[in-house]
Motif scaffolding. Structure first.
Motif, PDB file in Angstrom:
ATOM      1  N   LYS A  43      26.592  10.357   5.703  1.00 38.32           N
ATOM      2  CA  LYS A  43      26.567   9.383   6.798  1.00 38.32           C
ATOM      3  C   LYS A  43      26.854  10.058   8.128  1.00 38.32           C
ATOM      4  N   GLU A  44      26.537   9.367   9.192  1.00 39.91           N
ATOM      5  CA  GLU A  44      26.826   9.882  10.515  1.00 39.91           C
ATOM      6  C   GLU A  44      28.302   9.686  10.865  1.00 39.91           C
ATOM      7  N   ARG A  45      28.772  10.491  11.774  1.00 35.57           N
ATOM      8  CA  ARG A  45      30.147  10.347  12.250  1.00 35.57           C
ATOM      9  C   ARG A  45      30.301   9.025  12.975  1.00 35.57           C
ATOM     10  N   GLU A  46      31.407   8.337  12.737  1.00 35.35           N
ATOM     11  CA  GLU A  46      31.648   7.053  13.388  1.00 35.35           C
ATOM     12  C   GLU A  46      33.039   7.018  14.004  1.00 35.35           C
ATOM     13  N   GLY A  47      33.181   6.242  15.042  1.00 34.47           N
ATOM     14  CA  GLY A  47      34.482   6.058  15.665  1.00 34.47           C
ATOM     15  C   GLY A  47      35.336   5.114  14.841  1.00 34.47           C
ATOM     16  N   VAL A  48      36.581   5.474  14.662  1.00 34.04           N
ATOM     17  CA  VAL A  48      37.520   4.671  13.878  1.00 34.04           C
ATOM     18  C   VAL A  48      38.540   3.977  14.769  1.00 34.04           C
ATOM     19  N   SER A  49      39.097   4.721  15.692  1.00 28.06           N
ATOM     20  CA  SER A  49      40.164   4.178  16.529  1.00 28.06           C
ATOM     21  C   SER A  49      40.272   5.009  17.795  1.00 28.06           C
ATOM     22  N   CYS A  50      40.919   4.423  18.802  1.00 28.22           N
ATOM     23  CA  CYS A  50      41.122   5.141  20.054  1.00 28.22           C
ATOM     24  C   CYS A  50      42.408   4.635  20.697  1.00 28.22           C
ATOM     25  N   ILE A  51      43.074   5.534  21.430  1.00 26.50           N
ATOM     26  CA  ILE A  51      44.292   5.162  22.145  1.00 26.50           C
ATOM     27  C   ILE A  51      44.210   5.703  23.564  1.00 26.50           C
ATOM     28  N   SER A  52      44.550   4.884  24.529  1.00 25.79           N
ATOM     29  CA  SER A  52      44.508   5.314  25.920  1.00 25.79           C
ATOM     30  C   SER A  52      45.617   6.326  26.207  1.00 25.79           C
ATOM     31  N   SER A  53      45.534   6.959  27.356  1.00 25.30           N
ATOM     32  CA  SER A  53      46.474   8.032  27.665  1.00 25.30           C
ATOM     33  C   SER A  53      47.918   7.554  27.688  1.00 25.30           C
ATOM     34  N   SER A  54      48.131   6.329  28.142  1.00 23.43           N
ATOM     35  CA  SER A  54      49.487   5.781  28.245  1.00 23.43           C
ATOM     36  C   SER A  54      49.905   4.999  27.016  1.00 23.43           C
ATOM     37  N   SER A  55      49.044   4.918  26.022  1.00 26.36           N
ATOM     38  CA  SER A  55      49.274   4.128  24.806  1.00 26.36           C
ATOM     39  C   SER A  55      49.215   2.619  25.058  1.00 26.36           C
ATOM     40  N   SER A  56      48.822   2.215  26.230  1.00 32.28           N
ATOM     41  CA  SER A  56      48.830   0.784  26.544  1.00 32.28           C
ATOM     42  C   SER A  56      47.675   0.035  25.889  1.00 32.28           C
ATOM     43  N   ASN A  57      46.632   0.747  25.537  1.00 28.29           N
ATOM     44  CA  ASN A  57      45.484   0.110  24.890  1.00 28.29           C
ATOM     45  C   ASN A  57      45.076   0.891  23.650  1.00 28.29           C
ATOM     46  N   THR A  58      44.810   0.140  22.594  1.00 32.80           N
ATOM     47  CA  THR A  58      44.310   0.748  21.359  1.00 32.80           C
ATOM     48  C   THR A  58      43.104  -0.043  20.876  1.00 32.80           C
ATOM     49  N   TYR A  59      42.228   0.635  20.176  1.00 27.01           N
ATOM     50  CA  TYR A  59      41.003   0.021  19.678  1.00 27.01           C
ATOM     51  C   TYR A  59      40.774   0.468  18.238  1.00 27.01           C
ATOM     52  N   TYR A  60      40.164  -0.421  17.470  1.00 28.14           N
ATOM     53  CA  TYR A  60      39.869  -0.126  16.072  1.00 28.14           C
ATOM     54  C   TYR A  60      38.486  -0.661  15.719  1.00 28.14           C
ATOM     55  N   THR A  61      37.785   0.080  14.893  1.00 31.35           N
ATOM     56  CA  THR A  61      36.552  -0.465  14.368  1.00 31.35           C
ATOM     57  C   THR A  61      36.895  -1.593  13.400  1.00 31.35           C
ATOM     58  N   ASP A  62      35.989  -2.551  13.267  1.00 29.75           N
ATOM     59  CA  ASP A  62      36.299  -3.757  12.505  1.00 29.75           C
ATOM     60  C   ASP A  62      36.762  -3.473  11.075  1.00 29.75           C
ATOM     61  N   SER A  63      36.188  -2.463  10.465  1.00 28.98           N
ATOM     62  CA  SER A  63      36.479  -2.214   9.052  1.00 28.98           C
ATOM     63  C   SER A  63      37.905  -1.723   8.797  1.00 28.98           C
ATOM     64  N   VAL A  64      38.615  -1.296   9.843  1.00 28.20           N
ATOM     65  CA  VAL A  64      39.982  -0.789   9.645  1.00 28.20           C
ATOM     66  C   VAL A  64      41.035  -1.634  10.355  1.00 28.20           C
ATOM     67  N   LYS A  65      40.619  -2.647  11.073  1.00 24.26           N
ATOM     68  CA  LYS A  65      41.582  -3.502  11.783  1.00 24.26           C
ATOM     69  C   LYS A  65      42.577  -4.122  10.812  1.00 24.26           C
ATOM     70  N   GLY A  66      43.845  -4.060  11.187  1.00 29.17           N
ATOM     71  CA  GLY A  66      44.891  -4.610  10.343  1.00 29.17           C
ATOM     72  C   GLY A  66      45.391  -3.650   9.278  1.00 29.17           C
ATOM     73  N   ARG A  67      44.698  -2.522   9.106  1.00 25.06           N
ATOM     74  CA  ARG A  67      45.105  -1.547   8.097  1.00 25.06           C
ATOM     75  C   ARG A  67      45.503  -0.201   8.710  1.00 25.06           C
ATOM     76  N   PHE A  68      44.885   0.182   9.803  1.00 21.58           N
ATOM     77  CA  PHE A  68      45.159   1.464  10.458  1.00 21.58           C
ATOM     78  C   PHE A  68      45.913   1.220  11.756  1.00 21.58           C
ATOM     79  N   THR A  69      46.775   2.178  12.102  1.00 22.07           N
ATOM     80  CA  THR A  69      47.517   2.120  13.360  1.00 22.07           C
ATOM     81  C   THR A  69      47.493   3.487  14.020  1.00 22.07           C
ATOM     82  N   ILE A  70      47.032   3.530  15.260  1.00 19.91           N
ATOM     83  CA  ILE A  70      46.989   4.769  16.017  1.00 19.91           C
ATOM     84  C   ILE A  70      48.191   4.828  16.952  1.00 19.91           C
TER      85      ILE A  70
END
Length: 122
Positions: A43-70
């Motif tokens: 499969k192709e590489r996919e984005g899983v999660s991201c965190i802003s420089s200050s940690s104020s914003n985090t993002y998760y792909t739908d398939s890992v929401k509620g299970r992964f924490t960055i």
């Protein structure tokens, strides 16, 4: 030179947990958002999660929401990915990467480490 060293992967049973670490060097970590990506076999590489420089914003792909924490520790130049309730479909090589700015809306710098392999299997 931007470099990343990912670690913490391994073999885990479904429902188990792992904590991945990404040690960054060659740039000022605290100024940039950092993303975790994964690539499963065939499969192709996919984005899983991201965190802003200050940690104020985090993002998760739908398939890992509620299970992964960055999270990140800018003093230690390290970004973490806590993975709970792991599923077989989470099996992949996991990588971290620098964003070109402080937010997760910025592009991705094309500089990759060797990644760390996560295998979820009974």
């Amino acid at each position: 030179q931007v470099q990343f060293a990912e670690s913490g992967g391994g073999l885990v049973q479904p429902g188990g947990s792992l904590r991945l670490s990404c040690v960054a060097s060659g740039f000022t970590l605290e100024s940039y958002a950092i993303g975790w990506f994964r690539q499963a076999p065939g499969k192709e590489r996919e984005g899983v999660s991201c965190i802003s420089s200050s940690s104020s914003n985090t993002y998760y792909t739908d398939s890992v929401k509620g299970r992964f924490t960055i999270s990140r520790d800018n003093v230690k130049n390290t970004v973490y990915l806590q993975m709970d309730s792991l599923k077989p479909e989470d099996t992949a090589v996991y990588y971290c990467a620098q964003r070109t700015g402080s937010t997760c809306h910025h592009g991705v710098v094309d500089a990759w480490g060797k990644g760390t392999l996560v295998t979820v299997s009974s």
